[in-house]
Scaffold this motif. Sequence first.
Motif, PDB file in Angstrom:
ATOM      1  N   ILE A  61      72.594  40.823  30.447  1.00 39.01           N
ATOM      2  CA  ILE A  61      73.118  39.578  29.879  1.00 39.01           C
ATOM      3  C   ILE A  61      72.526  39.422  28.479  1.00 39.01           C
ATOM      4  CG2 ILE A  61      73.482  37.124  30.326  1.00 39.01           C
ATOM      5  CD1 ILE A  61      74.276  38.574  32.751  1.00 39.01           C
ATOM      6  N   TRP A  62      73.191  39.958  27.478  1.00 39.90           N
ATOM      7  CA  TRP A  62      72.644  39.857  26.119  1.00 39.90           C
ATOM      8  C   TRP A  62      72.696  38.429  25.601  1.00 39.90           C
ATOM      9  CZ3 TRP A  62      69.937  43.849  24.678  1.00 39.90           C
ATOM     10  CH2 TRP A  62      70.231  45.097  25.254  1.00 39.90           C
ATOM     11  N   GLU A  63      73.530  37.645  26.249  1.00 41.04           N
ATOM     12  CA  GLU A  63      73.706  36.269  25.796  1.00 41.04           C
ATOM     13  C   GLU A  63      72.400  35.481  25.896  1.00 41.04           C
ATOM     14  OE1 GLU A  63      74.616  32.075  26.268  1.00 41.04           O
ATOM     15  OE2 GLU A  63      74.220  33.320  28.029  1.00 41.04           O
ATOM     16  N   ASN A  64      71.489  35.918  26.800  1.00 42.33           N
ATOM     17  CA  ASN A  64      70.178  35.263  26.888  1.00 42.33           C
ATOM     18  C   ASN A  64      69.501  35.208  25.526  1.00 42.33           C
ATOM     19  OD1 ASN A  64      70.395  34.906  29.640  1.00 42.33           O
ATOM     20  ND2 ASN A  64      69.372  36.842  30.121  1.00 42.33           N
ATOM     21  N   TYR A  65      69.639  36.301  24.774  1.00 38.06           N
ATOM     22  CA  TYR A  65      68.972  36.388  23.479  1.00 38.06           C
ATOM     23  C   TYR A  65      69.588  35.438  22.468  1.00 38.06           C
ATOM     24  CZ  TYR A  65      66.005  40.266  24.779  1.00 38.06           C
ATOM     25  OH  TYR A  65      65.035  41.030  25.356  1.00 38.06           O
ATOM     26  N   SER A  66      70.922  35.445  22.410  1.00 36.18           N
ATOM     27  CA  SER A  66      71.547  34.564  21.428  1.00 36.18           C
ATOM     28  C   SER A  66      71.272  33.105  21.780  1.00 36.18           C
ATOM     29  CB  SER A  66      73.049  34.833  21.352  1.00 36.18           C
ATOM     30  OG  SER A  66      73.622  34.793  22.639  1.00 36.18           O
ATOM     31  N   ILE A  84      61.656  38.082  21.803  1.00 36.80           N
ATOM     32  CA  ILE A  84      61.863  37.922  20.362  1.00 36.80           C
ATOM     33  C   ILE A  84      60.529  37.688  19.658  1.00 36.80           C
ATOM     34  CG2 ILE A  84      62.961  36.503  18.590  1.00 36.80           C
ATOM     35  CD1 ILE A  84      65.151  35.857  20.637  1.00 36.80           C
ATOM     36  N   SER A  85      59.654  36.932  20.319  1.00 34.53           N
ATOM     37  CA  SER A  85      58.368  36.637  19.670  1.00 34.53           C
ATOM     38  C   SER A  85      57.430  37.831  19.663  1.00 34.53           C
ATOM     39  CB  SER A  85      57.655  35.484  20.380  1.00 34.53           C
ATOM     40  OG  SER A  85      58.564  34.585  20.905  1.00 34.53           O
ATOM     41  N   LEU A  86      57.506  38.655  20.716  1.00 36.73           N
ATOM     42  CA  LEU A  86      56.527  39.745  20.839  1.00 36.73           C
ATOM     43  C   LEU A  86      56.953  41.009  20.110  1.00 36.73           C
ATOM     44  CD1 LEU A  86      55.397  39.489  24.573  1.00 36.73           C
ATOM     45  CD2 LEU A  86      54.165  38.768  22.537  1.00 36.73           C
ATOM     46  N   VAL A  87      58.276  41.227  20.014  1.00 33.91           N
ATOM     47  CA  VAL A  87      58.742  42.501  19.471  1.00 33.91           C
ATOM     48  C   VAL A  87      58.224  42.801  18.051  1.00 33.91           C
ATOM     49  CG1 VAL A  87      60.827  43.623  18.580  1.00 33.91           C
ATOM     50  CG2 VAL A  87      60.685  42.987  20.978  1.00 33.91           C
ATOM     51  N   PRO A  88      58.245  41.829  17.112  1.00 33.20           N
ATOM     52  CA  PRO A  88      57.792  42.196  15.759  1.00 33.20           C
ATOM     53  C   PRO A  88      56.374  42.753  15.742  1.00 33.20           C
ATOM     54  CG  PRO A  88      58.808  40.026  15.742  1.00 33.20           C
ATOM     55  CD  PRO A  88      58.709  40.434  17.168  1.00 33.20           C
ATOM     56  N   VAL A 132      66.808  27.302  20.555  1.00 37.96           N
ATOM     57  CA  VAL A 132      65.428  26.956  20.232  1.00 37.96           C
ATOM     58  C   VAL A 132      65.222  26.850  18.729  1.00 37.96           C
ATOM     59  CG1 VAL A 132      63.054  27.533  20.782  1.00 37.96           C
ATOM     60  CG2 VAL A 132      64.886  28.363  22.217  1.00 37.96           C
ATOM     61  N   GLY A 133      66.082  27.482  17.970  1.00 40.41           N
ATOM     62  CA  GLY A 133      65.864  27.486  16.529  1.00 40.41           C
ATOM     63  C   GLY A 133      64.788  28.474  16.127  1.00 40.41           C
ATOM     64  N   PHE A 134      64.856  29.659  16.747  1.00 38.79           N
ATOM     65  CA  PHE A 134      63.796  30.623  16.510  1.00 38.79           C
ATOM     66  C   PHE A 134      63.760  31.136  15.078  1.00 38.79           C
ATOM     67  CE2 PHE A 134      62.310  30.889  20.750  1.00 38.79           C
ATOM     68  CZ  PHE A 134      61.083  31.479  20.637  1.00 38.79           C
ATOM     69  N   ASP A 135      64.922  31.127  14.414  1.00 38.92           N
ATOM     70  CA  ASP A 135      64.910  31.649  13.043  1.00 38.92           C
ATOM     71  C   ASP A 135      63.946  30.859  12.164  1.00 38.92           C
ATOM     72  OD1 ASP A 135      66.644  29.646  13.596  1.00 38.92           O
ATOM     73  OD2 ASP A 135      68.317  30.451  12.435  1.00 38.92           O
ATOM     74  N   ARG A 136      63.910  29.543  12.421  1.00 42.62           N
ATOM     75  CA  ARG A 136      62.990  28.715  11.634  1.00 42.62           C
ATOM     76  C   ARG A 136      61.524  29.049  11.974  1.00 42.62           C
ATOM     77  NH1 ARG A 136      64.226  22.730  10.820  1.00 42.62           N
ATOM     78  NH2 ARG A 136      64.319  23.318   8.633  1.00 42.62           N
ATOM     79  N   TYR A 137      61.237  29.167  13.295  1.00 48.93           N
ATOM     80  CA  TYR A 137      59.862  29.488  13.705  1.00 48.93           C
ATOM     81  C   TYR A 137      59.442  30.843  13.165  1.00 48.93           C
ATOM     82  CZ  TYR A 137      60.586  25.769  17.117  1.00 48.93           C
ATOM     83  OH  TYR A 137      60.850  24.576  17.719  1.00 48.93           O
ATOM     84  N   PHE A 138      60.402  31.772  13.192  1.00 45.58           N
ATOM     85  CA  PHE A 138      60.122  33.121  12.712  1.00 45.58           C
ATOM     86  C   PHE A 138      59.733  33.075  11.233  1.00 45.58           C
ATOM     87  CE2 PHE A 138      61.033  37.448  11.447  1.00 45.58           C
ATOM     88  CZ  PHE A 138      60.613  38.172  12.538  1.00 45.58           C
ATOM     89  N   THR A 198      55.134  27.609  14.429  1.00 46.66           N
ATOM     90  CA  THR A 198      55.202  29.068  14.370  1.00 46.66           C
ATOM     91  C   THR A 198      55.806  29.575  15.678  1.00 46.66           C
ATOM     92  OG1 THR A 198      53.006  29.226  15.308  1.00 46.66           O
ATOM     93  CG2 THR A 198      53.152  29.245  12.921  1.00 46.66           C
ATOM     94  N   LEU A 199      56.027  30.888  15.761  1.00 45.04           N
ATOM     95  CA  LEU A 199      56.603  31.459  16.980  1.00 45.04           C
ATOM     96  C   LEU A 199      55.761  31.118  18.199  1.00 45.04           C
ATOM     97  CD1 LEU A 199      57.841  35.028  16.030  1.00 45.04           C
ATOM     98  CD2 LEU A 199      59.207  33.106  16.812  1.00 45.04           C
ATOM     99  N   ALA A 200      54.462  31.273  18.078  1.00 39.78           N
ATOM    100  CA  ALA A 200      53.583  31.029  19.226  1.00 39.78           C
ATOM    101  C   ALA A 200      53.686  29.581  19.688  1.00 39.78           C
ATOM    102  CB  ALA A 200      52.143  31.370  18.867  1.00 39.78           C
ATOM    103  N   VAL A 201      53.723  28.665  18.735  1.00 36.97           N
ATOM    104  CA  VAL A 201      53.758  27.245  19.094  1.00 36.97           C
ATOM    105  C   VAL A 201      55.147  26.853  19.578  1.00 36.97           C
ATOM    106  CG1 VAL A 201      53.405  24.914  18.241  1.00 36.97           C
ATOM    107  CG2 VAL A 201      51.935  26.755  17.441  1.00 36.97           C
ATOM    108  N   GLY A 202      56.176  27.363  18.914  1.00 34.58           N
ATOM    109  CA  GLY A 202      57.549  27.030  19.294  1.00 34.58           C
ATOM    110  C   GLY A 202      57.854  27.440  20.721  1.00 34.58           C
ATOM    111  N   MET A 203      57.273  28.564  21.106  1.00 35.53           N
ATOM    112  CA  MET A 203      57.480  29.090  22.445  1.00 35.53           C
ATOM    113  C   MET A 203      57.016  28.091  23.504  1.00 35.53           C
ATOM    114  SD  MET A 203      58.347  31.857  23.965  1.00 35.53           S
ATOM    115  CE  MET A 203      58.283  32.336  25.665  1.00 35.53           C
ATOM    116  N   SER A 204      55.848  27.525  23.311  1.00 30.74           N
ATOM    117  CA  SER A 204      55.336  26.604  24.321  1.00 30.74           C
ATOM    118  C   SER A 204      56.189  25.344  24.361  1.00 30.74           C
ATOM    119  CB  SER A 204      53.870  26.276  24.044  1.00 30.74           C
ATOM    120  OG  SER A 204      53.732  25.775  22.746  1.00 30.74           O
ATOM    121  N   ALA A 205      56.745  24.968  23.212  1.00 29.45           N
ATOM    122  CA  ALA A 205      57.631  23.812  23.192  1.00 29.45           C
ATOM    123  C   ALA A 205      58.892  24.122  23.990  1.00 29.45           C
ATOM    124  CB  ALA A 205      57.988  23.454  21.758  1.00 29.45           C
TER     125      ALA A 205
END
Lengths: 321, 313
Positions: B90-95, B287-291, B101-107, B262-269
Motif C-alpha cells: 500500500i504505497w498510499e500510506n506514504y503519500s 520517511i524520517s529515518l531513511v535520510p 502530517v505536513g512532513f515536507d515542512r518538518y523535513f 523538526t522531523l523528530a518532534v513532528g513524529m511524536s505529534a
Amino acid sequence: MAALETSRELSAGSARPAKVGVWRRLRKDWWIYLFLLPTLVGYGAYTVYPLVASWWFAFLDWPGFADSGTFIGIENFQRLAADGLFWNAFGNSFLFLILAVPLRVGLALLLAILLNRKRTPFKGLLRTLFFLPVVTTGAIIGVVFTLLLDAGGPISVAMVGIGLLDSPANFVASTDTSLLAGVAVWVWKWLGITMIYWLAALQTIPQEVHEAAMIDGAKPWQEFTRITMPLLIPFLVIITLIDTVGALNVFDLMYTMTGGGPSFSSEVIEIFIFRTAFGATVPQLGYASAAAVLFGVLTMGIAIAQAVGLRWARRATGAMT
Amino acid sequence: MTTDTTDTTDTTGSTTGTGTGKRWVRGLRPDRPDSLRVLVRRPGSLMIFAGLVVLALIWIYPFIWLVSASLKTQPEIFGSGLGLIPETPIWENYSRAWTVVGFDRYFLNSVIITGGTVALIVIRSALAGYVLGRYDFIGKKLLIGIFLITFFLPEGYTIIPVVQLTDQIGLLNTHLGVILGLGAGGQVAATLLYAGYFRGLPKELEECARLDGAGHFRIFARIMLPLAWPITATVIILTFLFAWNVYLLPLVFTLSEPALRTLAVGMSAFIGEYSTDWSGLAAAAMISLVPVMAIFITLQRKFVDSIAGAVKQ
C-alpha cells in the motif's frame, strides 16, 4: 576520551615566558581573543549561564513564564525531598543505569572481541548492521517500538510462539515491564557505538602481545583474563563513563516510547523535569530547576568519581609496564 | 597462528563460490584468513559466526519489520503475526503520511536546523581549537577548566535557563533560536579535537606564512583550516548525527509553534493526532529515518572511523 586527554596536555602548557605586563600581553594577543569570541559568547550564554542560573531558579517560586519568580529559599528542595514522584523518577533513572550500562558495556565488549578475530568473515558487514541503530533518531525509534512491543506486535507473538510467554503482552503498557522495555531498546540502539569504542581499544593492543601469549601456550580464556583485560581497564573506565552519562540522557527514547507511564513506572528524571517545567497545566519552573540541579549534581558526581577511577587505573597499569 | 597479515579491509570476505579447491597446509595459509573456507574447517569459528549472523538479523529486524508495516493495511499489521510480506504493498500510506502530517515542512525545518548547527559548531570550534592548540594566552587554563567541568553537563539540566534566555532575546519561535540553543554552547569535544590536531602541526607553517606577510586570519583560513579537513569531516559527521536526532530542545522550543517542528518532534505529534493510524505511522517513521540511514550507509566507513578516531587518538 581523546578530548579529555588533549585538554590535559593543553593545560600542562609550556613554561611561561618571563613576566611581561599582563596588559601588554593582552594587547599583543588581541587577535586570540577575537578567535575565541564566538566560543566565549556562545558558551557563556548557553552553557555557563544556564549552569549558574539553574541554581538561582531553584530557589524561586516561578509559575509558568511569568517574568520572574519570587525567592522562597530552600522550599523547593524541601518539597522535592517529600515528593514521592521525584524519588520514583530518581529511582527509575538509577535502576535504568544499573541495568543498562553493564549490559551495554559487556555485550559490546563481547561483540568487539568476536569481530576483532581474524577468522570471523564479513566483519565489515556485521559491524555495519550492529551500528545501524546508532544513527537513527531516538524519538522515532521510541514510537516504532510502541508498535513492535505491542501485544499484537511481532516480539510478543514470537515470544508466545517459542513458549517464553503464556499470553500476548504489551511490554510498554505494563507497569512491570515498561522500564525494562526501555532498557532493552536503549541497549539495542546504542550497543553499536560502544562496540566501536571497544574495537578501537582492542586495536591498541599490539599483535605481538597476542603472539607472545600463543608461544607461551596461553589458552584463549587465559590470554583474555590475564593479558587483554588488564590492558583494557582504562578503556573500561572511560567507556563506562560515556555510557553512564548516556544512560542519564534517555528523554527522547523514553518519552516517545512510554511517556513515563503507565502510572509513572518508567518516568526517569528528565521526564519529571520536563513534565514539571513544560508539561503541566501550571508549569513550575523553580521546582523543576531544583530537580534539574540535583540531577546535574548526580551526573557530575558520577563523572568525577569515574575520572578519579581512570587516573587510578592509569597509575595501576602504568606501574605494571 | 602464523598468519599475521595486518588486514584492515575486511568487508569482502565472500570468496566462496568458485572455490579453487586448492588445499593449503597448516601454517601456509592463503593471505585471506577471513574466507568462508576457514569456517568449514573450524567448527568453533563456524558456531561463532552463525551466532553473530543470528544476532545481526535480530538487530536489524525492527527496520525490516518497519518497512513491511509501512506497506501493509491497518488490520494486516497486527493480524498477520510474524509475516513480513504484505499482500499488496500500500504505497498510499506514504503519500498519506507525507501530506496529512505536513512532513515536507518538518523535513525542511530539520535540514535548516541541522545545517545551521553544523556550520556554527564547525566555525566556532575550529577558531577556538586553533588558538587553544597553538598559543598560550592569559585565561587559557581557566577556559579549559570550564570546558572540563561542563563536559558531561546533561541537556535536561540546562534546558530551563536556555528557554528563558532564548525567550528574552526574542528568538523563541525561530529557526535561529533552535540553532543557537543547539550549537552555541556545549560541544566541547569538537573544540578539543581541533585543538589536539592543530597542536600537532609544525611551527614552521606559520613562520613561513608570516614572512610572506600573511596575517593571523589569512594563515588560519588559507593554511590551517584546509589542513584540518580530517577533523572537520569528523566534526561534521558527529554534529550532523547530534543535530538531526536531537529531540528535547526542539520539542520545548516549538511547543507553541507547530510550524517549526523538526522531523523528530513532528513524529511524536503525529501519534497524538492520529494515534490509530498504525500504517501511516510506520510510513512516517520510514520517511524520517531513511535520510539519516542512507547517509550513514553511503559514508559508513567515514562514520565508523570518525567515532573510533575521536575516541582513540
